[in-house]
Write a protein that holds these residues in place. Structure first.
Motif, PDB file in Angstrom:
ATOM      1  N   LEU A  49      47.977  32.540  50.192  1.00  0.00           N
ATOM      2  CA  LEU A  49      49.132  33.396  50.428  1.00  0.00           C
ATOM      3  C   LEU A  49      49.329  34.394  49.286  1.00  0.00           C
ATOM      4  O   LEU A  49      49.675  35.558  49.521  1.00  0.00           O
ATOM      5  CB  LEU A  49      50.395  32.538  50.592  1.00  0.00           C
ATOM      6  CG  LEU A  49      50.448  31.626  51.821  1.00  0.00           C
ATOM      7  CD1 LEU A  49      51.694  30.761  51.780  1.00  0.00           C
ATOM      8  CD2 LEU A  49      50.424  32.445  53.100  1.00  0.00           C
ATOM      9  N   SER A  50      49.093  33.944  48.055  1.00  0.00           N
ATOM     10  CA  SER A  50      49.277  34.829  46.904  1.00  0.00           C
ATOM     11  C   SER A  50      48.286  35.983  46.921  1.00  0.00           C
ATOM     12  O   SER A  50      48.665  37.143  46.732  1.00  0.00           O
ATOM     13  CB  SER A  50      49.138  34.032  45.599  1.00  0.00           C
ATOM     14  OG  SER A  50      50.135  33.048  45.500  1.00  0.00           O
ATOM     15  N   ILE A  51      47.024  35.685  47.159  1.00  0.00           N
ATOM     16  CA  ILE A  51      46.022  36.751  47.132  1.00  0.00           C
ATOM     17  C   ILE A  51      46.196  37.686  48.313  1.00  0.00           C
ATOM     18  O   ILE A  51      45.987  38.910  48.198  1.00  0.00           O
ATOM     19  CB  ILE A  51      44.599  36.146  47.091  1.00  0.00           C
ATOM     20  CG1 ILE A  51      43.578  37.235  46.733  1.00  0.00           C
ATOM     21  CG2 ILE A  51      44.238  35.485  48.395  1.00  0.00           C
ATOM     22  CD1 ILE A  51      43.724  37.810  45.371  1.00  0.00           C
ATOM     23  N   THR A  62      50.728  50.044  40.720  1.00  0.00           N
ATOM     24  CA  THR A  62      49.932  48.976  41.330  1.00  0.00           C
ATOM     25  C   THR A  62      49.795  47.791  40.383  1.00  0.00           C
ATOM     26  O   THR A  62      49.939  46.630  40.785  1.00  0.00           O
ATOM     27  CB  THR A  62      48.547  49.511  41.721  1.00  0.00           C
ATOM     28  OG1 THR A  62      48.704  50.631  42.599  1.00  0.00           O
ATOM     29  CG2 THR A  62      47.734  48.435  42.404  1.00  0.00           C
ATOM     30  N   ILE A  63      49.518  48.090  39.111  1.00  0.00           N
ATOM     31  CA  ILE A  63      49.396  47.018  38.120  1.00  0.00           C
ATOM     32  C   ILE A  63      50.728  46.306  37.935  1.00  0.00           C
ATOM     33  O   ILE A  63      50.792  45.067  37.838  1.00  0.00           O
ATOM     34  CB  ILE A  63      48.884  47.586  36.789  1.00  0.00           C
ATOM     35  CG1 ILE A  63      47.461  48.125  36.955  1.00  0.00           C
ATOM     36  CG2 ILE A  63      48.917  46.524  35.696  1.00  0.00           C
ATOM     37  CD1 ILE A  63      46.931  48.843  35.734  1.00  0.00           C
ATOM     38  N   ALA A  64      51.824  47.078  37.895  1.00  0.00           N
ATOM     39  CA  ALA A  64      53.145  46.469  37.699  1.00  0.00           C
ATOM     40  C   ALA A  64      53.533  45.575  38.866  1.00  0.00           C
ATOM     41  O   ALA A  64      54.064  44.469  38.672  1.00  0.00           O
ATOM     42  CB  ALA A  64      54.194  47.568  37.497  1.00  0.00           C
ATOM     43  N   LEU A  65      53.267  46.027  40.102  1.00  0.00           N
ATOM     44  CA  LEU A  65      53.640  45.234  41.269  1.00  0.00           C
ATOM     45  C   LEU A  65      52.774  43.985  41.411  1.00  0.00           C
ATOM     46  O   LEU A  65      53.246  42.948  41.890  1.00  0.00           O
ATOM     47  CB  LEU A  65      53.515  46.086  42.536  1.00  0.00           C
ATOM     48  CG  LEU A  65      54.607  47.141  42.763  1.00  0.00           C
ATOM     49  CD1 LEU A  65      54.275  47.997  43.970  1.00  0.00           C
ATOM     50  CD2 LEU A  65      55.972  46.475  42.946  1.00  0.00           C
ATOM     51  N   SER A  66      51.521  44.074  41.004  1.00  0.00           N
ATOM     52  CA  SER A  66      50.605  42.951  41.193  1.00  0.00           C
ATOM     53  C   SER A  66      50.518  42.033  39.980  1.00  0.00           C
ATOM     54  O   SER A  66      49.831  41.008  40.046  1.00  0.00           O
ATOM     55  CB  SER A  66      49.201  43.483  41.516  1.00  0.00           C
ATOM     56  OG  SER A  66      48.725  44.315  40.480  1.00  0.00           O
ATOM     57  N   TRP A  67      51.193  42.367  38.886  1.00  0.00           N
ATOM     58  CA  TRP A  67      51.052  41.576  37.672  1.00  0.00           C
ATOM     59  C   TRP A  67      51.550  40.151  37.864  1.00  0.00           C
ATOM     60  O   TRP A  67      50.929  39.194  37.383  1.00  0.00           O
ATOM     61  CB  TRP A  67      51.794  42.247  36.519  1.00  0.00           C
ATOM     62  CG  TRP A  67      51.682  41.493  35.225  1.00  0.00           C
ATOM     63  CD1 TRP A  67      52.670  40.883  34.521  1.00  0.00           C
ATOM     64  CD2 TRP A  67      50.482  41.269  34.470  1.00  0.00           C
ATOM     65  NE1 TRP A  67      52.172  40.293  33.387  1.00  0.00           N
ATOM     66  CE2 TRP A  67      50.829  40.508  33.335  1.00  0.00           C
ATOM     67  CE3 TRP A  67      49.156  41.646  34.658  1.00  0.00           C
ATOM     68  CZ2 TRP A  67      49.892  40.120  32.393  1.00  0.00           C
ATOM     69  CZ3 TRP A  67      48.219  41.243  33.716  1.00  0.00           C
ATOM     70  CH2 TRP A  67      48.597  40.504  32.589  1.00  0.00           C
ATOM     71  N   TYR A  68      52.648  39.981  38.571  1.00  0.00           N
ATOM     72  CA  TYR A  68      53.184  38.636  38.787  1.00  0.00           C
ATOM     73  C   TYR A  68      52.189  37.771  39.557  1.00  0.00           C
ATOM     74  O   TYR A  68      51.945  36.609  39.202  1.00  0.00           O
ATOM     75  CB  TYR A  68      54.504  38.717  39.552  1.00  0.00           C
ATOM     76  CG  TYR A  68      55.030  37.377  40.001  1.00  0.00           C
ATOM     77  CD1 TYR A  68      55.653  36.507  39.099  1.00  0.00           C
ATOM     78  CD2 TYR A  68      54.889  36.966  41.322  1.00  0.00           C
ATOM     79  CE1 TYR A  68      56.119  35.270  39.516  1.00  0.00           C
ATOM     80  CE2 TYR A  68      55.345  35.740  41.750  1.00  0.00           C
ATOM     81  CZ  TYR A  68      55.963  34.891  40.840  1.00  0.00           C
ATOM     82  OH  TYR A  68      56.419  33.666  41.265  1.00  0.00           O
ATOM     83  N   TYR A  69      51.589  38.349  40.599  1.00  0.00           N
ATOM     84  CA  TYR A  69      50.643  37.577  41.399  1.00  0.00           C
ATOM     85  C   TYR A  69      49.365  37.300  40.623  1.00  0.00           C
ATOM     86  O   TYR A  69      48.769  36.228  40.760  1.00  0.00           O
ATOM     87  CB  TYR A  69      50.339  38.331  42.695  1.00  0.00           C
ATOM     88  CG  TYR A  69      51.528  38.422  43.611  1.00  0.00           C
ATOM     89  CD1 TYR A  69      51.884  37.356  44.426  1.00  0.00           C
ATOM     90  CD2 TYR A  69      52.327  39.553  43.647  1.00  0.00           C
ATOM     91  CE1 TYR A  69      52.989  37.423  45.262  1.00  0.00           C
ATOM     92  CE2 TYR A  69      53.433  39.636  44.473  1.00  0.00           C
ATOM     93  CZ  TYR A  69      53.757  38.569  45.277  1.00  0.00           C
ATOM     94  OH  TYR A  69      54.854  38.641  46.090  1.00  0.00           O
ATOM     95  N   VAL A  70      48.927  38.263  39.799  1.00  0.00           N
ATOM     96  CA  VAL A  70      47.736  38.037  38.984  1.00  0.00           C
ATOM     97  C   VAL A  70      47.980  36.910  37.988  1.00  0.00           C
ATOM     98  O   VAL A  70      47.125  36.043  37.781  1.00  0.00           O
ATOM     99  CB  VAL A  70      47.338  39.337  38.262  1.00  0.00           C
ATOM    100  CG1 VAL A  70      46.218  39.076  37.262  1.00  0.00           C
ATOM    101  CG2 VAL A  70      46.892  40.383  39.267  1.00  0.00           C
ATOM    102  N   ARG A  71      49.148  36.891  37.377  1.00  0.00           N
ATOM    103  CA  ARG A  71      49.477  35.810  36.444  1.00  0.00           C
ATOM    104  C   ARG A  71      49.519  34.467  37.162  1.00  0.00           C
ATOM    105  O   ARG A  71      49.064  33.454  36.620  1.00  0.00           O
ATOM    106  CB  ARG A  71      50.816  36.092  35.767  1.00  0.00           C
ATOM    107  CG  ARG A  71      50.784  37.190  34.728  1.00  0.00           C
ATOM    108  CD  ARG A  71      52.114  37.290  34.023  1.00  0.00           C
ATOM    109  NE  ARG A  71      52.445  36.049  33.333  1.00  0.00           N
ATOM    110  CZ  ARG A  71      53.627  35.799  32.751  1.00  0.00           C
ATOM    111  NH1 ARG A  71      54.568  36.713  32.788  1.00  0.00           N
ATOM    112  NH2 ARG A  71      53.840  34.664  32.146  1.00  0.00           N
ATOM    113  N   SER A  72      50.078  34.460  38.375  1.00  0.00           N
ATOM    114  CA  SER A  72      50.130  33.204  39.134  1.00  0.00           C
ATOM    115  C   SER A  72      48.723  32.696  39.453  1.00  0.00           C
ATOM    116  O   SER A  72      48.441  31.503  39.320  1.00  0.00           O
ATOM    117  CB  SER A  72      50.923  33.414  40.423  1.00  0.00           C
ATOM    118  OG  SER A  72      52.248  33.826  40.134  1.00  0.00           O
ATOM    119  N   LEU A  73      47.835  33.620  39.853  1.00  0.00           N
ATOM    120  CA  LEU A  73      46.472  33.216  40.149  1.00  0.00           C
ATOM    121  C   LEU A  73      45.754  32.704  38.909  1.00  0.00           C
ATOM    122  O   LEU A  73      44.985  31.737  38.972  1.00  0.00           O
ATOM    123  CB  LEU A  73      45.712  34.391  40.752  1.00  0.00           C
ATOM    124  CG  LEU A  73      46.165  34.848  42.148  1.00  0.00           C
ATOM    125  CD1 LEU A  73      45.428  36.111  42.555  1.00  0.00           C
ATOM    126  CD2 LEU A  73      45.928  33.745  43.165  1.00  0.00           C
TER     127      LEU A  73
END
Length: 316
Positions: free
Chosen positions: A238-240, A300-311
């Motif tokens: 779901l995260s990716i 794009t980096i700002a919006l995806s940073w939370y999900y990247v950290r979670s992964l």
């Protein structure tokens, strides 16, 4: 009288054996990934570098005919951040991508759960239908959608008139910004749901049936099993999927541009992708267009940073 001396036993430490094969195998993944890194650097490094350099220059119509592009420093960025229209487009784009990504993941997840519960023949039929919709070229799909919402001969207005809504006769759904973005959201979600549904379904197939049966024996109903067992187990998927949808929907261009050409007002319906096109190709101001492109990359980096950290946390 003789005295005997006892010597303490000495322990001999042997140096650990070196395994050249193990050292060589530890380097093998690095050697295998180097060609990919080189190709990615060459393919992505040049366009991004060109965009960065162009964003610091005045690159207009004269430069397209060979005139040198003067260096203007941060003037393009200053002009952007002081332009209220840019922030209108940014807010509109972020809201659009968040809404469409959330709706896409919700509908795709529901379809994945449905596929997991269907009989094999029905599941295969639904999967083939999703693949056909997903494989349809964007321009071909947009041709069909534009025909559906056309204000003169559109199927949508025809169906609404037959249902008794006389105000739908000749109504232009693309003229008003709110209805324009409703149509755009429906189209983007329709094009993205197959990928999300199939990806989440692949994750659902990895959930152990024994765990679900044990939860059912303990008295958990379907919603509880979905909330407390299935969703946590497929959280990485779901995260990716959510991350990819945010990135794709923030950079959406083709659907918005074709809808604008079909009857939308560009200045009232611009997103970041069409705004870059309007600045670059429309006005010939490639310096400012490049600055907006760098802004899109930062968003794009700002919006995806939370999900990247979670992964990264889940991977560690």
């Amino acid at each position: 009288m003789t005295t005997g001396t006892t010597t303490a036993p000495t322990t001999q430490r042997t140096a650990p054996e070196r395994h050249p094969n193990r050292k060589r195998s530890s380097r093998l993944p690095l050697l295998l990934i180097i060609p990919t890194l080189v190709l990615l650097t060459a393919a992505l490094g040049y366009p991004i570098g060109w965009q960065v350099l162009t964003s610091f220059r005045e690159y207009g119509l004269m430069q397209q005919f060979g005139a040198p592009a003067p260096f203007v420093g941060l003037d393009n960025y200053v002009a952007l951040v002081t332009d209220p229209y840019l922030w209108t487009v940014v807010g509109r784009s972020v809201l659009f991508c968040v809404v469409t990504a959330a709706v896409t993941v919700a509908i795709g997840g529901a379809m994945a759960v449905l596929m997991n519960a269907l009989q094999p023949w029905a599941r295969i039929t639904l999967q083939v239908a999703l693949l056909v919709a997903w494989a349809m070229p964007v321009v071909a799909a947009m041709t069909v959608w534009i025909w559906i919402v056309d204000w003169r001969r559109g199927l949508l207005n025809w169906a609404l008139v037959r249902l008794g809504m006389d105000g739908a006769q000749g109504h232009n759904w693309l003229a008003e910004p709110w209805s324009f973005f409703v149509v755009a959201c429906v189209i983007v979600v329709w094009m993205s749901v197959p990928f999300v549904a199939l990806s989440i379904y692949a994750g659902l197939t990895q959930v152990s049936t024994e765990v679900l049966e044990a939860a059912a024996l303990d008295g958990a109903n379907g919603i509880q099993r979905l909330r407390f067992i299935i969703v946590p187990l497929i959280a990485p998927v779901l995260s990716i999927v959510m991350l990819l949808q945010l990135i794709w929907d923030l950079r959406v261009f083709t659907q918005i541009k074709l809808l604008q050409d079909a009857g939308g007002v560009a200045n009232e319906t611009n997103l970041l992708g069409t705004y870059v096109y309007q600045l670059g190709t429309g006005k010939g101001d490639f310096g400012t267009a490049s600055a907006v492109s760098i802004l899109i990359l930062a968003l794009t980096i700002a919006l995806s940073w939370y999900y990247v950290r979670s992964l990264m946390k889940e991977e560690s």
